[in-house]
Write an enzyme that holds these catalytic residues in place. Structure first.
Site, PDB file in Angstrom:
ATOM      1  N   ASP A  13      -2.427  -0.136   1.352  1.00 58.66           N
ATOM      2  CA  ASP A  13      -1.927  -0.457   0.007  1.00 58.66           C
ATOM      3  C   ASP A  13      -3.010  -0.367  -1.068  1.00 58.66           C
ATOM      4  O   ASP A  13      -3.216  -1.305  -1.841  1.00 58.66           O
ATOM      5  CB  ASP A  13      -1.327  -1.870  -0.008  1.00 58.66           C
ATOM      6  N   GLU A 187       9.474   0.029  -3.171  1.00 59.09           N
ATOM      7  CA  GLU A 187       8.507  -1.069  -3.263  1.00 59.09           C
ATOM      8  C   GLU A 187       7.232  -0.530  -3.910  1.00 59.09           C
ATOM      9  O   GLU A 187       7.183   0.587  -4.409  1.00 59.09           O
ATOM     10  CB  GLU A 187       8.222  -1.633  -1.869  1.00 59.09           C
TER      11      GLU A 187
END
Length: 517
Positions: A13, A187
């Site tokens: 991420d 997301e």
């Protein structure tokens, strides 16, 4: 040319920014403490750690958090005066239809801090991101979780909320600005502005082999957003033979020379089981703009094996950690809270015995990422306690349900200290070898891994090594093997346990990690 991934091992991420010619990447840390890893680089090739912004219990308390809970998808940003970090501390995610995902913001005048206390923003969904508009307004974007739905429909869209620029508290009701594409599972949102367009960068497809970075744009921050001509900017989903898989969850930044870059997570499977013990890693690709749309430099979708950055990688194969050097802590992490230890006058690290390998509360470990498919890890310790519930040694773990522990403890039947292996495989416990008497004094322990297989070794003098007759299956230390699916990676390091009265400790004299690639 710089090879991908640039941050090997567990670095998922990535949130990338460039400030005054220095690139910074923030990565998720999940249940590992301290929270959020920040790395910096001048050339995109050589990265060094920055002091963690969430390094005390006043800023982050994950005691009791589930495995693969904790810090999800931090966002690092800069508004010309302050660095900002937005993050989720996931308290529940895999049990039942709900997700308990409080989101917070902290800020600091420099990347080294001091960082403010966390400000709670919302808990409607995870992966929060902060956007600083050129008119001084600030906005939070996060995905929304809808427990009433099923499957990918629970990822119900991206919410935009305006924040007060000073208090960073919400001053508007959230507005849903994007529902994603047919790929679903939307997301990881980030907003950027360029040439009058707002660009919404999201992750879709789930953080596995269908992962992708999706791009949409609008002249109005609230939308409507039109999709990129290719829908996606980077993905591995159309070619399962690529070396770099799982490409997705990315963020953009502009370099000091006007070139643009995307940092994105990826995985490298090592077996026909398609398991990735190094976890999700960080890769980088150059981005070009065509008709006000971002594209990879080669105009394709597949993640590049290498790219032309600003320098060459300086290889460091051997890491020899001495504990009286404070910087050893930049590479080592504990679980859910600070490790309990002290540094002795002789430079040894005294690690105190706490809860078992299965605890979500007070384990006491110091471990570093596995960053290579082939490596050796070695340590030397002394353990002076004679009870079977007290133990210390060399830990090789993924999570509470999948790990290997080469530990020294006391065997009352043999009347001396012995070496043994504790294995937890998908939650099933075993002790696969006969206990090996080793007596008192220092004991040297080593782990050698080559892709899918590993071996433990021990020595009494650090020179003559004995191989332990047990084959380690490295692939069980992976997201893909975890049940439910996990989000971290393999770690190796030191551990001390005392299930009798918390009085035990182990003295570790050094730790070595050597890449064999």
């Amino acid at each position: 040319m710089i090879k991908n991934p640039v941050l090997t091992g567990f670095h998922p991420d990535p949130s990338i920014i460039c400030v005054d010619g220095t690139f910074y990447i923030a990565n998720s840390t999940f249940e590992y403490f301290p929270g959020v890893v920040i790395s910096k680089s001048k050339d995109l090739a050589n990265w060094e750690r920055v002091k963690s912004p969430l390094d005390d219990l006043n800023k982050l308390n994950m005691i009791g958090n589930p495995k693969s809970g904790g810090i999800w998808a931090p966002c690092l940003s800069y508004d010309g005066k302050y660095f900002y970090l937005v993050f989720t501390d996931v308290k529940n995610w895999a049990f039942g239809p709900f997700k308990d995902v409080p989101n917070y913001i902290i800020k600091a005048p420099t990347i080294e801090g001091p960082w403010s206390d966390p400000i709670f923003i919302n808990c409607s969904g995870f992966d929060p991101s902060l956007f600083h508009d050129d008119d001084g307004r600030k906005y939070l974007v996060n995905m929304e979780w809808d427990y009433r739905k099923e499957g990918k429909e629970q990822f119900s869209g991206i919410l935009l909320t305006e924040l007060d620029p000073e208090t960073l508290k919400p001053i508007s009701e959230p507005v849903k600005i994007f529902k994603g594409t047919e790929l679903g599972l939307v997301e990881g949102p980030h907003i950027y502005k360029r040439n009058g367009y707002y660009y919404l960068i999201t992750a879709e497809g789930g953080t596995v082999y269908d992962h992708a970075v999706t791009v949409a744009r609008s002249k109005n921050i609230y939308g409507p957003y039109e999709l990129h001509p290719n829908d996606h900017l980077v993905t591995s989903r159309f070619n399962k033979d690529l070396y770099i898989q799982k490409a997705g969850h990315g963020s953009l930044c502009e370099g000091p020379d006007g070139r643009w870059w995307i940092a994105f997570l990826c995985g490298r499977p090592i077996s026909d089981k398609r398991r990735c013990p190094l976890g999700r890693e960080t890769s980088i690709a150059e981005v070009v703009w065509i008709d006000d749309w971002p594209y990879l430099k080669d105009k394709g979708l597949e993640p590049p094996l290498e790219f032309e950055g600003y320098g060459d990688k300086l290889e460091n194969k051997l890491y020899e950690y001495r504990f009286d050097d404070e910087k050893f802590k930049y590479d080592f992490m504990s679980l859910r809270r600070p490790a309990e230890y002290e540094i002795l006058e002789n430079g040894a690290l005294r690690l105190y015995g706490r809860q078992s390998l299965m605890s979500n509360h007070h384990q006491n470990i110091l471990v570093r990422r596995q960053t290579d498919f082939k490596f050796e890890a070695e340590t030397c310790l002394e353990f002076n306690f004679n009870h079977f519930q007290k133990m210390a040694g060399l830990l090789y773990r993924y999570d509470e349900l999948n790990q290997y522990f080469l530990r020294i403890s006391y065997d009352e039947n043999k009347g001396e200290k012995c070496l043994g292996i504790l294995v937890i495989n998908n939650g099933e416990f075993s002790m696969p070898i006969e206990e090996i008497p080793v007596g008192d004094g220092k004991i040297y322990l080593k782990l050698k891994v080559e892709f899918e297989k590993g071996k433990f070794f021990y020595s009494k003098d650090g020179l003559n090594w004995n191989e332990i007759p047990y084959d380690i299956d490295v692939t069980i230390l992976s997201d893909e093997y975890a049940n439910p699916l996990g989000f971290t990676g393999a770690f190796v390091g030191m551990c001390c346990i005392d299930m009798q009265d918390y009085s035990a400790y182990a003295d570790y004299y050094y730790f070595k990690y050597e890449s064999l690639e």
